[in-house]
Design a protein around this motif. Sequence first.
Motif, short mmCIF file in Angstrom:
data_model
loop_
_atom_site.label_atom_id
_atom_site.label_comp_id
_atom_site.label_asym_id
_atom_site.label_seq_id
_atom_site.Cartn_x
_atom_site.Cartn_y
_atom_site.Cartn_z
N PHE A 254 2.01 2.62 -3.40
CA PHE A 254 1.03 3.43 -4.13
C PHE A 254 0.85 4.80 -3.50
O PHE A 254 0.67 5.79 -4.21
CB PHE A 254 -0.30 2.68 -4.24
N ILE A 255 0.93 4.88 -2.19
CA ILE A 255 0.84 6.18 -1.53
C ILE A 255 2.05 7.04 -1.90
O ILE A 255 1.90 8.23 -2.22
CB ILE A 255 0.72 6.00 0.00
N GLU A 256 3.23 6.44 -1.87
CA GLU A 256 4.43 7.18 -2.25
C GLU A 256 4.38 7.62 -3.71
O GLU A 256 4.77 8.75 -4.05
CB GLU A 256 5.67 6.32 -2.02
N SER A 257 3.89 6.75 -4.58
CA SER A 257 3.76 7.09 -5.99
C SER A 257 2.79 8.25 -6.19
O SER A 257 3.04 9.15 -6.99
CB SER A 257 3.29 5.89 -6.80
N TYR A 258 1.69 8.22 -5.47
CA TYR A 258 0.70 9.29 -5.58
C TYR A 258 1.29 10.63 -5.12
O TYR A 258 1.06 11.67 -5.76
CB TYR A 258 -0.54 8.95 -4.75
N ILE A 259 2.06 10.61 -4.03
CA ILE A 259 2.68 11.84 -3.53
C ILE A 259 3.66 12.39 -4.56
O ILE A 259 3.67 13.60 -4.84
CB ILE A 259 3.37 11.58 -2.18
N GLN B 156 1.78 14.00 -7.44
CA GLN B 156 1.22 15.29 -7.10
C GLN B 156 2.29 16.38 -7.07
O GLN B 156 2.07 17.48 -7.56
CB GLN B 156 0.51 15.24 -5.74
N ILE C 1 0.83 -1.20 0.00
CA ILE C 1 0.00 0.00 0.00
C ILE C 1 0.87 1.26 0.00
O ILE C 1 0.56 2.24 -0.68
CB ILE C 1 -0.97 -0.03 1.20
N LEU C 2 1.98 1.22 0.75
CA LEU C 2 2.88 2.37 0.80
C LEU C 2 3.48 2.69 -0.56
O LEU C 2 3.74 3.86 -0.86
CB LEU C 2 3.99 2.14 1.81
N ASN D 299 9.92 -0.95 1.80
CA ASN D 299 8.76 -0.60 2.64
C ASN D 299 8.41 -1.73 3.60
O ASN D 299 8.04 -1.49 4.75
CB ASN D 299 7.55 -0.26 1.77
#
Length: 74
Positions: free
Chosen positions: A16-21, A24, A13-14, A46
Motif C-alpha cells: 500500500f505504501i508503494e501504491s500510494y507513492i 502521487q 503494508i509495503l 516484499n
Amino acid sequence: MVRMSFAGVGGFILVFIESYIVMQFKGYQTIDFGGISPFISVWAMNFFLLFSILTQVKDWYLSREEGAEESYID
C-alpha cells in the motif's frame, strides 16, 4: 517465526505504501493490480525482501553479542 510474521505483515503494508507513492508520482486516483495474482506477487516480493533484511539484522545482532562476550572473557 517472529521474522516471518513481521515480514508478512510488513510486506502487506509495503504494497500500500508503494501504491500510494506511485499514485502521487503519476497523478492517479486508483491503481488496478490486474487481479489477485499480481497483488500476491508484489506482496511475496516484499515479504522476501523484509525477511532477508530481518535475517541479516538477526545475524548481525548475534555476532555482535558473541564479540561482546569474548571481550569480557579476555
